[in-house]
Write a protein that holds these residues in place. Structure first.
Motif, mmCIF file in Angstrom:
data_model
loop_
_atom_site.group_PDB
_atom_site.id
_atom_site.type_symbol
_atom_site.label_atom_id
_atom_site.label_comp_id
_atom_site.label_asym_id
_atom_site.label_seq_id
_atom_site.Cartn_x
_atom_site.Cartn_y
_atom_site.Cartn_z
ATOM 1 N N VAL A 1 0.532 -1.242 0.134
ATOM 2 C CA VAL A 1 -0.235 0.103 -0.061
ATOM 3 C C VAL A 1 0.811 1.074 0.033
ATOM 4 O O VAL A 1 0.553 2.204 -0.738
ATOM 5 C CB VAL A 1 -0.983 -0.019 0.914
ATOM 6 C CG1 VAL A 1 -1.565 1.491 1.549
ATOM 7 C CG2 VAL A 1 -2.098 -1.488 0.859
ATOM 8 N N SER A 2 2.022 1.583 0.704
ATOM 9 C CA SER A 2 2.839 2.279 1.157
ATOM 10 C C SER A 2 3.678 2.602 -0.661
ATOM 11 O O SER A 2 3.730 3.767 -0.862
ATOM 12 C CB SER A 2 3.956 2.005 1.909
ATOM 13 O OG SER A 2 4.922 3.449 1.901
ATOM 14 N N GLU A 3 3.764 1.655 -1.259
ATOM 15 C CA GLU A 3 3.883 1.989 -2.409
ATOM 16 C C GLU A 3 3.398 1.713 -3.469
ATOM 17 O O GLU A 3 4.069 3.227 -4.162
ATOM 18 C CB GLU A 3 4.724 0.280 -3.122
ATOM 19 C CG GLU A 3 6.373 -0.303 -2.292
ATOM 20 C CD GLU A 3 6.999 -1.309 -2.725
ATOM 21 O OE1 GLU A 3 5.990 -1.497 -3.368
ATOM 22 O OE2 GLU A 3 7.816 -1.953 -2.232
ATOM 23 N N GLU A 4 2.011 1.665 -3.337
ATOM 24 C CA GLU A 4 0.935 1.939 -4.234
ATOM 25 C C GLU A 4 0.620 3.330 -4.151
ATOM 26 O O GLU A 4 0.165 4.380 -4.661
ATOM 27 C CB GLU A 4 0.055 1.666 -3.940
ATOM 28 C CG GLU A 4 -1.520 2.173 -5.216
ATOM 29 C CD GLU A 4 -2.532 1.035 -5.036
ATOM 30 O OE1 GLU A 4 -3.263 0.929 -3.660
ATOM 31 O OE2 GLU A 4 -2.635 -0.007 -5.941
ATOM 32 N N LEU A 5 0.288 3.885 -2.657
ATOM 33 C CA LEU A 5 0.468 5.375 -2.427
ATOM 34 C C LEU A 5 1.416 6.868 -3.107
ATOM 35 O O LEU A 5 1.029 7.409 -3.015
ATOM 36 C CB LEU A 5 1.107 6.136 -1.021
ATOM 37 C CG LEU A 5 -0.982 4.843 -0.046
ATOM 38 C CD1 LEU A 5 -0.923 5.475 2.035
ATOM 39 C CD2 LEU A 5 -2.317 5.689 -0.955
ATOM 40 N N LYS A 6 3.050 5.796 -2.532
ATOM 41 C CA LYS A 6 4.186 7.007 -3.320
ATOM 42 C C LYS A 6 3.887 7.344 -4.781
ATOM 43 O O LYS A 6 4.155 7.787 -5.671
ATOM 44 C CB LYS A 6 5.404 6.022 -3.254
ATOM 45 C CG LYS A 6 5.432 6.121 -1.644
ATOM 46 C CD LYS A 6 7.615 5.578 -1.392
ATOM 47 C CE LYS A 6 7.167 5.220 0.184
ATOM 48 N NZ LYS A 6 8.881 4.764 -0.182
ATOM 49 N N LYS A 7 3.481 5.861 -5.502
ATOM 50 C CA LYS A 7 3.279 6.441 -7.252
ATOM 51 C C LYS A 7 2.605 7.730 -7.064
ATOM 52 O O LYS A 7 1.974 7.949 -8.535
ATOM 53 C CB LYS A 7 2.781 4.924 -7.658
ATOM 54 C CG LYS A 7 3.640 3.614 -7.652
ATOM 55 C CD LYS A 7 3.407 2.185 -8.686
ATOM 56 C CE LYS A 7 4.440 1.762 -8.293
ATOM 57 N NZ LYS A 7 4.290 -0.126 -8.454
ATOM 58 N N LEU A 8 1.153 7.324 -6.668
ATOM 59 C CA LEU A 8 -0.336 7.908 -6.307
ATOM 60 C C LEU A 8 -0.020 9.022 -6.209
ATOM 61 O O LEU A 8 -0.649 10.112 -7.207
ATOM 62 C CB LEU A 8 -1.769 7.732 -6.107
ATOM 63 C CG LEU A 8 -2.149 6.378 -6.259
ATOM 64 C CD1 LEU A 8 -3.731 5.375 -5.182
ATOM 65 C CD2 LEU A 8 -3.082 5.962 -7.692
ATOM 66 N N LYS A 9 0.654 9.220 -5.958
ATOM 67 C CA LYS A 9 1.497 10.933 -5.348
ATOM 68 C C LYS A 9 2.107 12.260 -6.104
ATOM 69 O O LYS A 9 2.886 12.327 -7.268
ATOM 70 C CB LYS A 9 1.850 11.259 -3.750
ATOM 71 C CG LYS A 9 1.232 10.948 -2.741
ATOM 72 C CD LYS A 9 1.464 10.443 -1.545
ATOM 73 C CE LYS A 9 0.832 10.290 -0.155
ATOM 74 N NZ LYS A 9 1.193 10.368 0.411
ATOM 75 N N LYS A 10 3.098 10.853 -6.620
ATOM 76 C CA LYS A 10 4.031 11.284 -7.982
ATOM 77 C C LYS A 10 2.877 11.029 -9.003
ATOM 78 O O LYS A 10 3.763 12.284 -10.474
ATOM 79 C CB LYS A 10 5.070 10.114 -8.495
ATOM 80 C CG LYS A 10 6.317 10.207 -9.031
ATOM 81 C CD LYS A 10 7.364 9.258 -9.131
ATOM 82 C CE LYS A 10 8.369 9.662 -9.911
ATOM 83 N NZ LYS A 10 8.934 8.078 -9.584
ATOM 84 N N ASN A 11 2.380 10.164 -9.235
ATOM 85 C CA ASN A 11 1.513 11.072 -11.000
ATOM 86 C C ASN A 11 0.227 11.320 -10.384
ATOM 87 O O ASN A 11 -1.025 10.211 -10.637
ATOM 88 C CB ASN A 11 1.576 9.216 -11.070
ATOM 89 C CG ASN A 11 3.578 9.096 -11.993
ATOM 90 O OD1 ASN A 11 3.635 10.533 -12.206
ATOM 91 N ND2 ASN A 11 3.598 8.289 -11.457
ATOM 92 N N PRO A 12 0.067 11.729 -9.868
ATOM 93 C CA PRO A 12 -2.153 12.077 -9.187
ATOM 94 C C PRO A 12 -2.699 12.372 -10.890
ATOM 95 O O PRO A 12 -2.529 12.700 -12.056
ATOM 96 C CB PRO A 12 -1.300 13.829 -8.958
ATOM 97 C CG PRO A 12 -0.245 14.549 -9.277
ATOM 98 C CD PRO A 12 0.565 13.645 -9.234
#
Length: 304
Positions: free
Chosen positions: A292-303
């Protein structure tokens, strides 16, 4: 009543005769005597012959005896599968899930090789073909260079569309392989799976398996921005009132719903997703929390 045969080795397979052995193990583990177990259903000598591999029982007697020792068919099947674990390696779904979570490609590839070896001896075995497809699909979660062929996709989809009743095997199969199914067909199959007219859909184990399958499918739809079927499935699960015992499922639904809202443009939804992450960390769900942490990082990086 029991069937007696002078040459059981010629009449019955080792798997058939093992049913009595497994029953005996369960009976003794539950503390029931042969007299208590047999009751008015069969005689004690018949029960003894069954448990010691000398006879087998007709189905209605066997099911009655299971009720007499307070064991349901699901529990018996699990015990029987473990007894024959050297014969059927796909009966340990927890081990498969752990292999995926641990990214253990060697274990999954070992399972696949064993299944493929069985297929060389029985190439038309439908169950083995489906098992191989399932393992290949699970390997995809670990290494996306793995895939299934077009022929395997067609075989899988045709099998699922032909179902009139969905068992736990079928539900888990769809959940494992959903990423390889065209989204239109996936939406149709999902509706097919949750058809309320099915005989077993209200069973405890079936409902739980469906919930876990749908949570995975919602995630697939959201990732591909196929919002309408995702919305319908979220509403279906919200209305199904997931039991509080299944807190992980409830949390996953909250997370998937927030992810849906985020993909639709709601930036505040990330706050809910981060709260879900904190709960996972607090509960010690380290592997899931890492994902989940890795997924959230991707979402924040690519909103969105």
């Amino acid at each position: 009543m029991a069937k007696n045969h002078s040459d059981l080795s010629a009449k019955y397979s080792a798997e058939e005769l093992a049913i009595g052995s497994v029953f005996k193990l369960l009976r003794e583990s539950k503390g029931f005597s042969q007299e208590e177990t047999a009751g008015d259903e069969i005689s004690c000598p018949q029960l003894s012959n069954f448990e010691n591999g000398k006879t087998i029982l007709v189905t209605h007697h066997f099911m009655a005896l299971l009720r007499n020792i307070n064991v349901d068919m699901f529990e018996f099947q699990n015990a029987y599968n473990q007894y024959l674990k050297n014969k059927d390696i796909l009966l340990f779904s927890v081990e498969l899930s752990n292999a995926v979570m641990d990214k253990d490609t060697s274990k999954l590839n070992l399972y696949l090789k064993q299944i493929e070896a069985q297929l060389t001896l029985d190439s038309q075995n439908k169950r083995l073909k489906l098992d191989a497809i399932r393992i290949k699909s699970l390997l995809y979660f670990v290494d996306q260079s793995n895939t299934i062929t077009k022929n395997e996709q067609s075989f899988l989809i045709n099998y699922l569309f032909d179902l009139k009743e969905w068992s736990m095997y079928d539900i888990r199969l769809l959940g494992s392989c959903a990423q390889f199914i065209d989204v239109i067909k996936l939406a149709e199959l999902t509706n097919h799976m949750i058809d309320p007219l099915q005989t077993n859909i209200e069973l405890y184990h079936i409902k739980h398996a469906i919930t876990q399958c749908l949570l995975n499918i919602i995630n697939i739809f959201v990732e591909q921005k196929i919002f309408e079927p995702a919305r319908r499935l979220i509403a279906y699960l919200e209305n199904s009132e997931i039991h509080e015992y299944f807190m992980f499922d409830k949390l996953t639904l909250i997370y998937n719903s927030a992810n849906y809202s985020h993909q639709k443009g709601d930036s505040d939804a990330l706050v809910i997703m981060e709260k879900c992450l904190k709960i996972l960390e607090f509960c010690g769900c380290s592997k899931t929390a890492t994902q989940v942490s890795e997924e959230l990082k991707k979402l924040k990086k690519n909103p969105s």
